[in-house]
Write an enzyme that holds these catalytic residues in place. Structure first.
Site, PDB file in Angstrom:
ATOM      1  N   THR A 106       0.767  -1.209   0.009  1.00  0.00           N
ATOM      2  CA  THR A 106      -0.096  -0.060   0.029  1.00  0.00           C
ATOM      3  C   THR A 106       0.774   1.210  -0.032  1.00  0.00           C
ATOM      4  O   THR A 106       1.693   1.257   0.850  1.00  0.00           O
ATOM      5  CB  THR A 106      -0.815  -0.063   1.118  1.00  0.00           C
ATOM      6  OG1 THR A 106      -0.010   0.015   2.496  1.00  0.00           O
ATOM      7  CG2 THR A 106      -1.886  -1.081   1.429  1.00  0.00           C
TER       8      THR A 106
ATOM      9  N   ASN B  60       1.577   4.721   1.082  1.00  0.00           N
ATOM     10  CA  ASN B  60       1.039   5.359   2.230  1.00  0.00           C
ATOM     11  C   ASN B  60       0.970   6.884   1.713  1.00  0.00           C
ATOM     12  O   ASN B  60       2.006   7.367   1.278  1.00  0.00           O
ATOM     13  CB  ASN B  60       1.919   5.381   3.245  1.00  0.00           C
ATOM     14  CG  ASN B  60       1.693   4.007   3.814  1.00  0.00           C
ATOM     15  OD1 ASN B  60       1.382   2.996   3.422  1.00  0.00           O
ATOM     16  ND2 ASN B  60       1.659   3.639   5.228  1.00  0.00           N
TER      17      ASN B  60
ATOM     18  N   GLU C 156      -3.721   4.680   3.065  1.00  0.00           N
ATOM     19  CA  GLU C 156      -2.893   3.758   2.346  1.00  0.00           C
ATOM     20  C   GLU C 156      -3.810   3.342   1.013  1.00  0.00           C
ATOM     21  O   GLU C 156      -4.902   2.924   1.052  1.00  0.00           O
ATOM     22  CB  GLU C 156      -2.717   2.582   3.074  1.00  0.00           C
ATOM     23  CG  GLU C 156      -2.112   2.847   4.344  1.00  0.00           C
ATOM     24  CD  GLU C 156      -1.786   1.778   5.085  1.00  0.00           C
ATOM     25  OE1 GLU C 156      -1.492   0.437   4.441  1.00  0.00           O
ATOM     26  OE2 GLU C 156      -1.551   1.756   6.375  1.00  0.00           O
TER      27      GLU C 156
END
Ligand code: ADP
Ligand code: MG
Length: 180
Positions: free
Chosen positions: A39, A41, A117
């Site tokens: 993910t 961020n 995220e």
């Protein structure tokens, strides 16, 4: 608690679209290493902060940032290489890519700090820390749920990805590709 059924509105309705524009920062590094679901961020802004914690879908767009590659030390002591997206391929930048986004505290990991995220639904051969990411959140999938096993969490994220792909292929949602 089983995941609630996701009800997707026919049209994009208020408060959506919710826009964000951030550079990709580093987190704890758990998405890729433990879950196999990286993910990117991003920094929270006022629009994202107004949304309930939970999982969302939308479009995002990556842009290379003109900056020399550098190494950044993460809180866990590991070093992360920031390449500012300069390794991204032509079909990975400057165009809309589908995403699922988590906003919240990741109850499975008991995080103290709220994070946003983005998992981009695309297979990238490289990281792109430091790249610019712009996005439009178009709708809500589910609340944050606490999981007793990592496998259950991964299974739910994969369901989120399937829902996002299905919704974003619908005309009213597809239209926003050109606005991100
Ligand atoms: P961190 O905790 O530092 O965010 P992750 O394990 O979540 O670490 O990995 C995130 C990084 O992986 C992103 O910043 C990005 O550079 C890279 N990445 C590779 N593929 C993807 C993807 N499909 N979606 C989002 N980020 C990705
Ligand atoms: Mg991450």
């Amino acid at each position: 608690m089983p995941r609630p059924e996701t009800v997707v509105p026919d049209q994009v309705a208020a408060p959506y679209p919710v826009a964000f524009d951030s550079s990709i920062v580093c987190g704890f590094g758990r998405g890729s290493s433990e879950l196999g679901i990286p993910t990117a961020n991003v920094n929270l802004n006022d629009g994202l902060n107004q949304l309930d914690v939970g999982i969302y879908y939308g479009w995002c767009r990556l842009t290379k940032v003109d900056h020399p590659e550098c190494q950044v030390k993460r809180d866990d002591g590991n070093t992360v290489s920031f390449n500012y997206g300069n390794d991204l391929a032509a079909d990975e930048v400057d165009q809309a890519l589908p995403m699922v986004m988590s906003i919240g505290y990741n109850p499975y990991y008991n995080n103290q700090e709220k994070t946003a995220e983005v998992h981009i639904i695309h297979k990238f051969p490289h990281n792109f820390y430091g790249a610019r990411i712009q996005g439009l959140v178009l709708g809500y999938i589910r609340p944050e749920l606490d999981y007793t096993t990592k496998e259950a969490l991964i299974k739910d994220i994969n369901t989120d990805i399937t829902i996002a792909q299905e919704v974003l292929a619908r005309e009213p949602y597809l239209e926003y590709r050109t606005s991100v």
